[in-house]
Design a protein around this motif. Structure first.
Motif, PDB file in Angstrom:
ATOM      1  N   ASP A   1      17.450   5.235   9.695  1.00 20.32           N
ATOM      2  CA  ASP A   1      17.130   6.674   9.587  1.00 20.32           C
ATOM      3  C   ASP A   1      16.792   7.072   8.168  1.00 20.32           C
ATOM      4  O   ASP A   1      17.309   8.077   7.643  1.00 20.32           O
ATOM      5  CB  ASP A   1      18.336   7.510  10.059  1.00 20.32           C
ATOM      6  N   GLU A   2      15.922   6.314   7.545  1.00 21.76           N
ATOM      7  CA  GLU A   2      15.689   6.640   6.136  1.00 21.76           C
ATOM      8  C   GLU A   2      14.335   7.275   5.904  1.00 21.76           C
ATOM      9  O   GLU A   2      13.432   7.223   6.729  1.00 21.76           O
ATOM     10  CB  GLU A   2      15.887   5.418   5.243  1.00 21.76           C
ATOM     11  N   LYS A   3      14.241   7.906   4.753  1.00 23.94           N
ATOM     12  CA  LYS A   3      13.034   8.643   4.402  1.00 23.94           C
ATOM     13  C   LYS A   3      11.937   7.686   3.939  1.00 23.94           C
ATOM     14  O   LYS A   3      12.194   6.736   3.205  1.00 23.94           O
ATOM     15  CB  LYS A   3      13.348   9.635   3.279  1.00 23.94           C
ATOM     16  N   GLU A   4      10.714   7.963   4.400  1.00 20.12           N
ATOM     17  CA  GLU A   4       9.537   7.229   3.926  1.00 20.12           C
ATOM     18  C   GLU A   4       8.545   8.228   3.344  1.00 20.12           C
ATOM     19  O   GLU A   4       8.345   9.308   3.901  1.00 20.12           O
ATOM     20  CB  GLU A   4       8.860   6.483   5.081  1.00 20.12           C
ATOM     21  N   ARG A   5       7.951   7.836   2.237  1.00 24.21           N
ATOM     22  CA  ARG A   5       6.902   8.685   1.642  1.00 24.21           C
ATOM     23  C   ARG A   5       5.694   7.785   1.390  1.00 24.21           C
ATOM     24  O   ARG A   5       5.763   6.865   0.587  1.00 24.21           O
ATOM     25  CB  ARG A   5       7.410   9.300   0.333  1.00 24.21           C
ATOM     26  N   LEU A   6       4.598   8.070   2.107  1.00 23.95           N
ATOM     27  CA  LEU A   6       3.379   7.263   1.973  1.00 23.95           C
ATOM     28  C   LEU A   6       2.460   7.903   0.947  1.00 23.95           C
ATOM     29  O   LEU A   6       1.885   8.964   1.194  1.00 23.95           O
ATOM     30  CB  LEU A   6       2.637   7.188   3.312  1.00 23.95           C
ATOM     31  N   TRP A   7       2.304   7.243  -0.200  1.00 20.26           N
ATOM     32  CA  TRP A   7       1.449   7.757  -1.274  1.00 20.26           C
ATOM     33  C   TRP A   7       0.021   7.259  -1.098  1.00 20.26           C
ATOM     34  O   TRP A   7      -0.211   6.078  -0.851  1.00 20.26           O
ATOM     35  CB  TRP A   7       1.968   7.282  -2.634  1.00 20.26           C
ATOM     36  N   VAL A   8      -0.933   8.176  -1.277  1.00 16.15           N
ATOM     37  CA  VAL A   8      -2.351   7.807  -1.280  1.00 16.15           C
ATOM     38  C   VAL A   8      -2.664   7.091  -2.587  1.00 16.15           C
ATOM     39  O   VAL A   8      -2.470   7.663  -3.663  1.00 16.15           O
ATOM     40  CB  VAL A   8      -3.244   9.053  -1.148  1.00 16.15           C
ATOM     41  N   VAL A   9      -3.146   5.866  -2.508  1.00 14.57           N
ATOM     42  CA  VAL A   9      -3.570   5.177  -3.738  1.00 14.57           C
ATOM     43  C   VAL A   9      -5.089   5.014  -3.800  1.00 14.57           C
ATOM     44  O   VAL A   9      -5.616   4.515  -4.793  1.00 14.57           O
ATOM     45  CB  VAL A   9      -2.871   3.807  -3.934  1.00 14.57           C
ATOM     46  N   ALA A  10      -5.807   5.423  -2.756  1.00 13.13           N
ATOM     47  CA  ALA A  10      -7.281   5.334  -2.754  1.00 13.13           C
ATOM     48  C   ALA A  10      -7.873   6.688  -2.366  1.00 13.13           C
ATOM     49  O   ALA A  10      -8.353   6.867  -1.251  1.00 13.13           O
ATOM     50  CB  ALA A  10      -7.750   4.253  -1.791  1.00 13.13           C
ATOM     51  N   PRO A  11      -7.856   7.651  -3.303  1.00 16.21           N
ATOM     52  CA  PRO A  11      -8.231   9.020  -2.943  1.00 16.21           C
ATOM     53  C   PRO A  11      -9.710   9.196  -2.596  1.00 16.21           C
ATOM     54  O   PRO A  11     -10.097  10.272  -2.132  1.00 16.21           O
ATOM     55  CB  PRO A  11      -7.876   9.830  -4.199  1.00 16.21           C
ATOM     56  N   SER A  12     -10.530   8.174  -2.809  1.00 14.06           N
ATOM     57  CA  SER A  12     -11.950   8.278  -2.464  1.00 14.06           C
ATOM     58  C   SER A  12     -12.225   7.739  -1.068  1.00 14.06           C
ATOM     59  O   SER A  12     -13.375   7.735  -0.632  1.00 14.06           O
ATOM     60  CB  SER A  12     -12.773   7.463  -3.468  1.00 14.06           C
ATOM     61  N   HIS A  13     -11.201   7.300  -0.373  1.00 13.84           N
ATOM     62  CA  HIS A  13     -11.421   6.609   0.902  1.00 13.84           C
ATOM     63  C   HIS A  13     -11.412   7.591   2.073  1.00 13.84           C
ATOM     64  O   HIS A  13     -10.512   8.413   2.193  1.00 13.84           O
ATOM     65  CB  HIS A  13     -10.349   5.539   1.109  1.00 13.84           C
ATOM     66  N   PRO A  14     -12.407   7.451   2.987  1.00 12.68           N
ATOM     67  CA  PRO A  14     -12.488   8.373   4.136  1.00 12.68           C
ATOM     68  C   PRO A  14     -11.231   8.385   5.004  1.00 12.68           C
ATOM     69  O   PRO A  14     -10.977   9.383   5.684  1.00 12.68           O
ATOM     70  CB  PRO A  14     -13.672   7.820   4.948  1.00 12.68           C
ATOM     71  N   ILE A  15     -10.438   7.325   4.960  1.00  6.13           N
ATOM     72  CA  ILE A  15      -9.216   7.317   5.765  1.00  6.13           C
ATOM     73  C   ILE A  15      -8.212   8.348   5.238  1.00  6.13           C
ATOM     74  O   ILE A  15      -7.322   8.797   5.953  1.00  6.13           O
ATOM     75  CB  ILE A  15      -8.625   5.878   5.825  1.00  6.13           C
ATOM     76  N   THR A  16      -8.381   8.780   3.992  1.00  3.10           N
ATOM     77  CA  THR A  16      -7.457   9.772   3.424  1.00  3.10           C
ATOM     78  C   THR A  16      -8.011  11.192   3.518  1.00  3.10           C
ATOM     79  O   THR A  16      -7.395  12.128   2.987  1.00  3.10           O
ATOM     80  CB  THR A  16      -7.157   9.459   1.945  1.00  3.10           C
ATOM     81  N   ASP A  17      -9.141  11.341   4.171  1.00  2.00           N
ATOM     82  CA  ASP A  17      -9.772  12.665   4.291  1.00  2.00           C
ATOM     83  C   ASP A  17      -8.796  13.665   4.914  1.00  2.00           C
ATOM     84  O   ASP A  17      -8.216  13.418   5.978  1.00  2.00           O
ATOM     85  CB  ASP A  17     -11.034  12.539   5.155  1.00  2.00           C
ATOM     86  N   GLY A  18      -8.628  14.800   4.227  1.00  2.00           N
ATOM     87  CA  GLY A  18      -7.764  15.849   4.761  1.00  2.00           C
ATOM     88  C   GLY A  18      -6.284  15.643   4.527  1.00  2.00           C
ATOM     89  O   GLY A  18      -5.465  16.466   4.966  1.00  2.00           O
ATOM     90  N   ILE A  19      -5.915  14.569   3.854  1.00  2.00           N
ATOM     91  CA  ILE A  19      -4.499  14.255   3.593  1.00  2.00           C
ATOM     92  C   ILE A  19      -4.156  14.632   2.155  1.00  2.00           C
ATOM     93  O   ILE A  19      -4.973  14.458   1.258  1.00  2.00           O
ATOM     94  CB  ILE A  19      -4.257  12.736   3.801  1.00  2.00           C
ATOM     95  N   GLY A  20      -2.960  15.148   1.921  1.00  2.00           N
ATOM     96  CA  GLY A  20      -2.519  15.494   0.572  1.00  2.00           C
ATOM     97  C   GLY A  20      -2.164  14.260  -0.241  1.00  2.00           C
ATOM     98  O   GLY A  20      -2.560  13.149   0.089  1.00  2.00           O
ATOM     99  N   GLU A  21      -1.368  14.450  -1.286  1.00  2.00           N
ATOM    100  CA  GLU A  21      -1.041  13.322  -2.153  1.00  2.00           C
ATOM    101  C   GLU A  21      -0.143  12.300  -1.459  1.00  2.00           C
ATOM    102  O   GLU A  21      -0.176  11.113  -1.797  1.00  2.00           O
ATOM    103  CB  GLU A  21      -0.350  13.820  -3.419  1.00  2.00           C
ATOM    104  N   TYR A  22       0.672  12.778  -0.549  1.00  2.00           N
ATOM    105  CA  TYR A  22       1.514  11.835   0.202  1.00  2.00           C
ATOM    106  C   TYR A  22       1.874  12.436   1.546  1.00  2.00           C
ATOM    107  O   TYR A  22       1.723  13.645   1.771  1.00  2.00           O
ATOM    108  CB  TYR A  22       2.783  11.451  -0.562  1.00  2.00           C
ATOM    109  N   ILE A  23       2.338  11.560   2.433  1.00  2.00           N
ATOM    110  CA  ILE A  23       2.869  11.983   3.723  1.00  2.00           C
ATOM    111  C   ILE A  23       4.357  11.656   3.697  1.00  2.00           C
ATOM    112  O   ILE A  23       4.733  10.533   3.344  1.00  2.00           O
ATOM    113  CB  ILE A  23       2.202  11.214   4.886  1.00  2.00           C
ATOM    114  N   GLU A  24       5.183  12.622   4.058  1.00  2.00           N
ATOM    115  CA  GLU A  24       6.620  12.360   4.048  1.00  2.00           C
ATOM    116  C   GLU A  24       7.145  12.337   5.475  1.00  2.00           C
ATOM    117  O   GLU A  24       6.872  13.241   6.263  1.00  2.00           O
ATOM    118  CB  GLU A  24       7.323  13.448   3.230  1.00  2.00           C
ATOM    119  N   LEU A  25       7.891  11.287   5.802  1.00  2.00           N
ATOM    120  CA  LEU A  25       8.509  11.160   7.122  1.00  2.00           C
ATOM    121  C   LEU A  25      10.006  11.146   6.918  1.00  2.00           C
ATOM    122  O   LEU A  25      10.529  10.303   6.179  1.00  2.00           O
ATOM    123  CB  LEU A  25       8.030   9.870   7.800  1.00  2.00           C
ATOM    124  N   GLU A  26      10.703  12.069   7.551  1.00  2.00           N
ATOM    125  CA  GLU A  26      12.132  12.228   7.271  1.00  2.00           C
ATOM    126  C   GLU A  26      12.936  10.997   7.678  1.00  2.00           C
ATOM    127  O   GLU A  26      13.856  10.585   6.976  1.00  2.00           O
ATOM    128  CB  GLU A  26      12.671  13.465   7.995  1.00  2.00           C
TER     129      GLU A  26
END
Lengths: 239, 239, 239, 239
Positions: B121-146
């Motif tokens: 039950d731990e926290k995960e934070r996915l950081w964007v490291v390729a901000p020019s990539h279409p897969i990150t379109d519309g996503i902020g600096e990171y996604i946090e999952l509780e």
């Protein structure tokens, strides 16, 4: 619809009748001509005020296509700085042929971008080495150009993020002729062909690759990341 | 409109009430649910004949999304071979979470695809490291999952062609959690999150990344290259 | 001193007088011959028990050099599994020429490793595209081979981690002829030249590249990472 | 024996007693101290004439190690140009910590090299993500530093040719903390740790990584390629 600006030095067209004959509307005119079917296209040239790249123009540009050759040094450093900033902000950049030696490409690469070259009416064959890549969509195993200028290895660039085409030249050389890079929020595609005295930009496959390239470098919808001093997200234990 | 097949092992849903509660339509149902807004989506599961992946289905599929975990070994080798062949022909593949250990992913990677893991039950934070990539379109600096399962380095994969996300875990590990690969004419996106007991696939950002991923792996319009014995294109001099 | 094993199928040498004439000690003998100046070298061949690759031999081998062609299918799967495991543990692997179609290379790559080919006594010129790479140490701008078999793109491999050489062929093709990969704890170098009927392995530059390649793939002093269930390093907060 | 020059800005040491206490010989002194066991080491600092980097010094230097922070702007552009030229000629470059913002690193990268940062006495754990890489030789699964400055993504660099380490930070961020690049004939290693107020450069694993890095960037024995106009190697047919 994407806003594309085709930038051209537009000097050979003024001084060399052969070039004017091949490209009566200028190289920018020829490129804009086929891109207009899919994009909202404007052109800009060296001798316009601010080289046609005012703050307003740059701000509205999604993708910038760049052709330059004999007057790279006349491109003002302040304009280069602005273009560089816009690429890092996300504006796509397609660099064509002799644009390898442009200030903006050299600045983005960090190397000399030097290469071997020769004008000898020789055959070039661009082989697809990345058949899964959208830039090769609709293209066969290779593109053959009857006469082109030769560019040969070593090409002094960083190893491309993706190598798309490799050229064979009649005179015995090879060249990494289609290369992609990602820098900041922006995407860059370098594509080799297009010497000013040959009708290369009328070749349907060359046009298709440039269209594909423009689509590939299109900006992603995101802001620049936040840089600088950052508060902790998690609690830091005293030590 | 692209044809997407969401494949799910669909076993936890049958045996674990907690999973059934989180995903009453199955994980495949949840994923198909949000992808349907943009794509023509079907689902397929392990216990269907040929795992739901008949020749006809595979032939018509543009992109296959894969979730599996406890029954990787029950996936028939002949089906894996067919999926492998289709990926090399150009079918896109999105591999989710525990799919890292699926036969198809391991076969495509050539490595064990092993990793560290922990359910805490731990926290995960996915950081964007390729901000020019279409897969990150519309996503902020990171996604946090509780709460998520932890996957930690070393992740025994080939260095990805592009690294898109890197995860921070509360327990002290990091993980390359968004990775792209190109194999043959096909494109592959591995995306880490999605343990079966957490509502991860209802998270809007996770959905957005998977949608972006499906678009990114979409097939290019080209045939497989010609392989085998080849006649010379140019004249070869006798020696 | 590093332990190098040169593995050769050693079949052409038995059946084709021309090959026996070019390589009277076998291709393995020729390669071992020049590697012995720098490494502790043994050879192994297909027709030996366990193909000469017993557990003891594999365990002591730092770098394995592989040449095979017509009998790839006779290499036992269990031996391939053992070699694969050893590569992931850190044993270096140098794959030569037709070894592109060996079971071990295809398993490590995850693709078909197919290509175009032709035997036509044609000229090959291998251009250095990575002049900063140790594998090119002591080599000029290119290596020219008067007669070689042609291998042409598309070469169905993952994009190499590093592209070192690109070949020009007289008949009109190009080829990524020097490629490095890292898999698990191990390093792999694929090098194209070396058709059995040509004296390619006597060429000083080809010998130098293979020596450099053996040095480049040499094992790093570290254990395989720990995989599997992992205790948290940091405290995880109850949620 | 390789000639290594450790360059240090050497300003914090003059103005901040805490730094002087940690590094009484200066950061350059501490780094030179452990590198001397394996290399022929000299030091150079900002306030020396030509920053200690005369033409003679640069010409004889195989590997340059760079630490700078608060006075990047005082490094003269002409010296940066010379260092840049030497890197492209083959001189290895190891850039440490706040050197990410040095003129030479930014020029070689072509991006802003910006990042998130925080000084909060927090824990850093550098995970090995490339266990086959010589830079990780002798290092365990991770290196733990009890107190360090935080650097967080997004790190505005080109995707590294090889990603070696990824850092976990107590405050919730991650960072690509060990990156290799190849530019021209030269090799570059960026390594994150080393804030001036912490004894990071006394940590045996950090020392080992820097030693490994110096070995990894060592110059290859080859001249710069020939660039410019080139005669054909093969006969070009009239068209």
């Amino acid at each position: 619809m994407m806003n594309v600006v085709v930038w051209n030095e537009n000097r050979h067209e003024q001084t060399n009748p052969k070039v004017r004959e091949v490209y009566p509307e200028g190289i920018h005119g020829a490129i804009a001509g086929f891109l207009e079917q899919e994009f909202d296209v404007k052109t800009a040239t060296l001798d316009e005020p601010e080289h046609g790249l005012t703050d307003e123009v740059l701000q509205e540009t999604d993708v910038l296509v760049w052709w330059g050759h004999k007057a790279h040094d006349e491109v003002k450093d302040e304009i280069v700085e602005k273009v560089h900033k816009r690429v890092l902000e996300g504006m796509g950049l397609v660099v064509l042929h002799s644009g390898h030696f442009s200030k903006i490409f050299k600045k983005l690469m960090g190397t000399t971008c030097d290469l071997k070259w020769r004008e000898a009416d020789e055959k070039e064959r661009l082989w697809v080495v990345a058949p899964s890549h959208p830039i090769t969509d609709g293209i066969g195993e290779y593109i053959e150009l009857e006469k082109e200028e030769m560019y040969g290895e070593h090409f002094d660039i960083p190893a491309p993020d993706e190598l798309i085409f490799t050229s064979w030249f009649e005179g015995g050389e090879v060249f990494r002729s289609g290369c992609t890079y990602q820098r900041g929020n922006g995407r860059i595609f370098y594509f080799r062909p297009g010497h000013e005295t040959y009708p290369t930009y009328y070749h349907p496959d060359i046009q298709r690759v440039i269209e594909n390239g423009v689509n590939w470098v299109k900006p992603v919808d995101r802001k620049r990341p936040v840089y600088g001093n950052a508060k902790p997200i998690e609690t830091i234990q005293p030590k």
